[in-house]
Design a protein around this motif. Structure first.
Motif, PDB file in Angstrom:
ATOM      1  N   PRO A   4     -21.284 -15.381  -9.873  1.00 52.30           N
ATOM      2  CA  PRO A   4     -20.907 -14.026 -10.313  1.00 52.30           C
ATOM      3  C   PRO A   4     -20.652 -13.077  -9.144  1.00 52.30           C
ATOM      4  O   PRO A   4     -19.706 -12.294  -9.181  1.00 52.30           O
ATOM      5  CB  PRO A   4     -22.109 -13.577 -11.139  1.00 52.30           C
ATOM      6  CG  PRO A   4     -22.773 -14.823 -11.600  1.00 52.30           C
ATOM      7  CD  PRO A   4     -22.508 -15.858 -10.548  1.00 52.30           C
ATOM      8  N   ALA A   5     -21.486 -13.132  -8.102  1.00 50.58           N
ATOM      9  CA  ALA A   5     -21.345 -12.167  -7.003  1.00 50.58           C
ATOM     10  C   ALA A   5     -20.022 -12.366  -6.267  1.00 50.58           C
ATOM     11  O   ALA A   5     -19.315 -11.411  -5.951  1.00 50.58           O
ATOM     12  CB  ALA A   5     -22.520 -12.293  -6.034  1.00 50.58           C
ATOM     13  N   ASN A  42     -16.199  -0.120 -13.171  1.00 51.19           N
ATOM     14  CA  ASN A  42     -17.651  -0.321 -13.205  1.00 51.19           C
ATOM     15  C   ASN A  42     -18.268   0.167 -11.898  1.00 51.19           C
ATOM     16  O   ASN A  42     -19.284   0.849 -11.868  1.00 51.19           O
ATOM     17  CB  ASN A  42     -17.942  -1.807 -13.426  1.00 51.19           C
ATOM     18  CG  ASN A  42     -19.420  -2.113 -13.298  1.00 51.19           C
ATOM     19  OD1 ASN A  42     -20.224  -1.765 -14.151  1.00 51.19           O
ATOM     20  ND2 ASN A  42     -19.796  -2.762 -12.189  1.00 51.19           N
ATOM     21  N   LEU A  46     -20.895   3.283 -11.126  1.00 55.31           N
ATOM     22  CA  LEU A  46     -22.158   3.157 -10.375  1.00 55.31           C
ATOM     23  C   LEU A  46     -22.263   4.287  -9.351  1.00 55.31           C
ATOM     24  O   LEU A  46     -23.289   4.962  -9.232  1.00 55.31           O
ATOM     25  CB  LEU A  46     -22.212   1.785  -9.688  1.00 55.31           C
ATOM     26  CG  LEU A  46     -23.432   1.445  -8.826  1.00 55.31           C
ATOM     27  CD1 LEU A  46     -23.653  -0.077  -8.813  1.00 55.31           C
ATOM     28  CD2 LEU A  46     -23.317   1.922  -7.397  1.00 55.31           C
ATOM     29  N   GLY A  68     -24.963  -7.389  -5.839  1.00 53.93           N
ATOM     30  CA  GLY A  68     -23.632  -7.894  -5.497  1.00 53.93           C
ATOM     31  C   GLY A  68     -23.433  -7.938  -3.994  1.00 53.93           C
ATOM     32  O   GLY A  68     -24.249  -7.420  -3.212  1.00 53.93           O
ATOM     33  N   ASN A  93     -30.365 -12.407  -6.861  1.00 55.22           N
ATOM     34  CA  ASN A  93     -30.895 -13.776  -6.792  1.00 55.22           C
ATOM     35  C   ASN A  93     -29.866 -14.748  -6.221  1.00 55.22           C
ATOM     36  O   ASN A  93     -30.088 -15.947  -6.246  1.00 55.22           O
ATOM     37  CB  ASN A  93     -31.359 -14.259  -8.170  1.00 55.22           C
ATOM     38  CG  ASN A  93     -30.199 -14.535  -9.112  1.00 55.22           C
ATOM     39  OD1 ASN A  93     -29.095 -14.030  -8.913  1.00 55.22           O
ATOM     40  ND2 ASN A  93     -30.446 -15.311 -10.137  1.00 55.22           N
ATOM     41  N   ASP A  94     -28.752 -14.233  -5.731  1.00 56.08           N
ATOM     42  CA  ASP A  94     -27.699 -15.110  -5.228  1.00 56.08           C
ATOM     43  C   ASP A  94     -27.846 -15.269  -3.712  1.00 56.08           C
ATOM     44  O   ASP A  94     -27.829 -14.279  -2.984  1.00 56.08           O
ATOM     45  CB  ASP A  94     -26.335 -14.495  -5.568  1.00 56.08           C
ATOM     46  CG  ASP A  94     -25.193 -15.451  -5.272  1.00 56.08           C
ATOM     47  OD1 ASP A  94     -25.309 -16.230  -4.292  1.00 56.08           O
ATOM     48  OD2 ASP A  94     -24.192 -15.421  -6.000  1.00 56.08           O
ATOM     49  N   VAL A  97     -25.460 -13.342  -1.553  1.00 60.32           N
ATOM     50  CA  VAL A  97     -25.740 -11.908  -1.353  1.00 60.32           C
ATOM     51  C   VAL A  97     -26.784 -11.756  -0.248  1.00 60.32           C
ATOM     52  O   VAL A  97     -26.666 -10.881   0.617  1.00 60.32           O
ATOM     53  CB  VAL A  97     -26.191 -11.244  -2.674  1.00 60.32           C
ATOM     54  CG1 VAL A  97     -26.497  -9.769  -2.449  1.00 60.32           C
ATOM     55  CG2 VAL A  97     -25.105 -11.391  -3.742  1.00 60.32           C
ATOM     56  N   ALA A 118     -34.720 -12.001  -5.413  1.00 60.45           N
ATOM     57  CA  ALA A 118     -35.572 -12.201  -6.594  1.00 60.45           C
ATOM     58  C   ALA A 118     -34.696 -12.221  -7.847  1.00 60.45           C
ATOM     59  O   ALA A 118     -33.529 -11.828  -7.811  1.00 60.45           O
ATOM     60  CB  ALA A 118     -36.618 -11.093  -6.690  1.00 60.45           C
ATOM     61  N   VAL A 147     -26.654  -2.566 -13.134  1.00 60.76           N
ATOM     62  CA  VAL A 147     -25.221  -2.345 -13.332  1.00 60.76           C
ATOM     63  C   VAL A 147     -24.495  -3.692 -13.284  1.00 60.76           C
ATOM     64  O   VAL A 147     -24.540  -4.406 -12.279  1.00 60.76           O
ATOM     65  CB  VAL A 147     -24.676  -1.363 -12.275  1.00 60.76           C
ATOM     66  CG1 VAL A 147     -23.190  -1.116 -12.507  1.00 60.76           C
ATOM     67  CG2 VAL A 147     -25.449  -0.053 -12.345  1.00 60.76           C
ATOM     68  N   PHE A 152     -25.590 -11.284 -17.572  1.00 62.00           N
ATOM     69  CA  PHE A 152     -25.911 -12.624 -17.065  1.00 62.00           C
ATOM     70  C   PHE A 152     -27.277 -13.097 -17.568  1.00 62.00           C
ATOM     71  O   PHE A 152     -27.794 -14.106 -17.106  1.00 62.00           O
ATOM     72  CB  PHE A 152     -25.852 -12.657 -15.534  1.00 62.00           C
ATOM     73  CG  PHE A 152     -24.471 -12.366 -15.016  1.00 62.00           C
ATOM     74  CD1 PHE A 152     -23.413 -13.228 -15.291  1.00 62.00           C
ATOM     75  CD2 PHE A 152     -24.203 -11.210 -14.293  1.00 62.00           C
ATOM     76  CE1 PHE A 152     -22.126 -12.943 -14.851  1.00 62.00           C
ATOM     77  CE2 PHE A 152     -22.923 -10.916 -13.853  1.00 62.00           C
ATOM     78  CZ  PHE A 152     -21.884 -11.789 -14.126  1.00 62.00           C
ATOM     79  N   ILE A 153     -27.848 -12.345 -18.486  1.00 60.14           N
ATOM     80  CA  ILE A 153     -29.117 -12.743 -19.113  1.00 60.14           C
ATOM     81  C   ILE A 153     -28.793 -13.202 -20.543  1.00 60.14           C
ATOM     82  O   ILE A 153     -28.311 -12.395 -21.363  1.00 60.14           O
ATOM     83  CB  ILE A 153     -30.123 -11.561 -19.165  1.00 60.14           C
ATOM     84  CG1 ILE A 153     -30.286 -10.900 -17.789  1.00 60.14           C
ATOM     85  CG2 ILE A 153     -31.452 -12.028 -19.749  1.00 60.14           C
ATOM     86  CD1 ILE A 153     -30.985 -11.702 -16.733  1.00 60.14           C
TER      87      ILE A 153
HETATM   88  C1  LIG Z   1     -20.949  -8.306 -11.319  1.00 61.92           C
HETATM   89  S1  LIG Z   1     -22.082  -8.202  -9.960  1.00 61.92           S
HETATM   90  C2  LIG Z   1     -22.510  -6.466 -10.033  1.00 61.92           C
HETATM   91  C3  LIG Z   1     -22.787  -5.848  -8.662  1.00 61.92           C
HETATM   92  C4  LIG Z   1     -23.145  -4.366  -8.688  1.00 61.92           C
HETATM   93  N1  LIG Z   1     -24.346  -4.115  -9.475  1.00 61.92           N
HETATM   94  C5  LIG Z   1     -22.013  -3.568  -9.265  1.00 61.92           C
HETATM   95  O1  LIG Z   1     -22.033  -3.298 -10.475  1.00 61.92           O
HETATM   96  O2  LIG Z   1     -21.084  -3.217  -8.542  1.00 61.92           O
HETATM   97  C6  LIG Z   1     -23.545  -8.962 -10.665  1.00 61.92           C
HETATM   98  C7  LIG Z   1     -24.626  -9.288  -9.658  1.00 61.92           C
HETATM   99  O3  LIG Z   1     -25.823  -9.625 -10.376  1.00 61.92           O
HETATM  100  C8  LIG Z   1     -26.432 -10.711  -9.741  1.00 61.92           C
HETATM  101  N2  LIG Z   1     -27.271 -11.421 -10.715  1.00 61.92           N
HETATM  102  C9  LIG Z   1     -26.885 -12.157 -11.779  1.00 61.92           C
HETATM  103  N3  LIG Z   1     -27.963 -12.661 -12.415  1.00 61.92           N
HETATM  104  C10 LIG Z   1     -29.050 -12.200 -11.749  1.00 61.92           C
HETATM  105  C11 LIG Z   1     -30.452 -12.378 -11.919  1.00 61.92           C
HETATM  106  N4  LIG Z   1     -30.931 -13.123 -12.906  1.00 61.92           N
HETATM  107  N5  LIG Z   1     -31.285 -11.788 -11.038  1.00 61.92           N
HETATM  108  C12 LIG Z   1     -30.809 -11.035 -10.006  1.00 61.92           C
HETATM  109  N6  LIG Z   1     -29.487 -10.828  -9.796  1.00 61.92           N
HETATM  110  C13 LIG Z   1     -28.611 -11.407 -10.652  1.00 61.92           C
HETATM  111  C14 LIG Z   1     -25.278 -11.565  -9.238  1.00 61.92           C
HETATM  112  O4  LIG Z   1     -25.689 -12.436  -8.191  1.00 61.92           O
HETATM  113  C15 LIG Z   1     -24.305 -10.492  -8.776  1.00 61.92           C
HETATM  114  O5  LIG Z   1     -24.503 -10.168  -7.434  1.00 61.92           O
END
Ligand SMILES: C[S@@+](CC[C@H](N)C(=O)[O-])C[C@H]1O[C@@H](n2cnc3c(N)ncnc32)[C@H](O)[C@@H]1O
Length: 259
Positions: A4-5, A42, A46, A68, A93-94, A97, A118, A147, A152-153
């Motif tokens: 996703p990142a 988006n 933010l 991200g 958690n990536d 990143v 985390a 945000v 992703f949950i």
């Molecule tokens: C679409 S990006 C959004 C980045 C930023 N928040 C923005 O809106 O510009 C989603 C981010 O959420 C992170 N992510 C996804 N699932 C996650 C989880 N379970 N725990 C922590 N981070 C997570 C991804 O690695 C990615 O970096």
């Protein structure tokens, strides 16, 4: 495998992505041709929300979960322009990143930025992390940024329990900022294409109503659940893109004072 990142980095026009991320983004774009515009909107939301909370609500501490890959105007840059003493902890958690985290650790001398690796699905590991505890003052209001991460949950990973655990830990006067992808404005054929682009089911779009329910324990600021495109629109560039094209819902909510 697409991450996703990195996929989001590609959609924002960045260079930190691989062929699998680009292929996944291109497949999503088939179902939703405005996905790049949506990702940008988006991101702009933010930045507006951080500015709003820092300028209008005096928030000086941010816990940005799902950070991200760093890009222009990350949370700390926006907040520290308003108050150089602002303190920010980033969480993702990536591992990719994490390798870019140095770009986030560029705090002003008066403020602090920190990064922890985390997983939002284990919120206690975030809330109890020593760096999170010591960087932020848990007696003062904190804004939690969720945000473009809650989609992703999966439902079986208990998004409501995750949100509730975080809300219960926040000091009075804290805020939550969240956006969530929605397919509610898309035609059936587009949804079919987006489902095909989500073979592992990692991505879960939710309606505005579902987003509102996740945060029903908060006092949502006006205008409540709203398209990210429309939230605080006076400050946004004009003309505003349509809510159908943006397809991200947003909320900013305040933790209720305990009686
Ligand atoms: C679409 S990006 C959004 C980045 C930023 N928040 C923005 O809106 O510009 C989603 C981010 O959420 C992170 N992510 C996804 N699932 C996650 C989880 N379970 N725990 C922590 N981070 C997570 C991804 O690695 C990615 O970096």
């Amino acid at each position: 495998m697409a991450h996703p990142a990195r996929r989001y980095n590609y959609l924002l026009g960045g260079k930190d992505n691989f062929a699998a991320d680009r292929a996944s983004a291109d497949a999503i774009e088939k179902g939703m041709p405005t996905i790049r515009l949506a990702a940008m909107e988006n991101r702009y939301f933010l930045q507006r929300a951080v500015r709003f909370l820092a300028e209008e609500r005096g928030i000086r501490q941010f816990l940005d979960i799902g950070t991200g890959i760093p890009t222009a105007d990350n949370t700390h840059q926006v907040a520290q322009r308003i108050d150089p003493a602002a303190r920010i902890v980033y969480v993702d958690n990536d591992p990719i990143v994490l390798t870019h985290a140095r770009a986030l650790l560029t705090s002003t001398p008066e403020g602090v930025t920190a990064y922890i690796d985390a997983d939002l699905r284990e919120p206690r590991t975030i809330l109890d992390d020593p760096e999170v505890r010591s960087t932020l003052d848990w007696t003062q209001p904190i804004a939690v940024m969720l945000v473009a991460v809650l989609h992703f949950i999966r439902d079986d990973e208990d998004p409501q329990g995750i949100v509730d655990t975080i809300l219960a830990a926040l000091p009075p006067g804290s805020y939550v900022v969240a956006t969530h992808s929605t397919w509610e404005y898309l035609p059936a054929a587009a949804i079919e294409q987006l489902e095909a682009a989500n073979p592992d089911g990692r991505f879960r779009a939710r309606t505005g109503e579902q987003l509102g329910k996740l945060f029903s324990a908060l006092d949502l600021l006006e205008p409540g659940v709203q398209s990210a495109s429309e939230w605080w629109p006076d400050e946004a560039s004009q003309p505003r893109p349509s809510i159908e094209d943006v397809a991200f819902n947003a909320i900013v909510g305040r933790v209720r004072a305990t009686e």
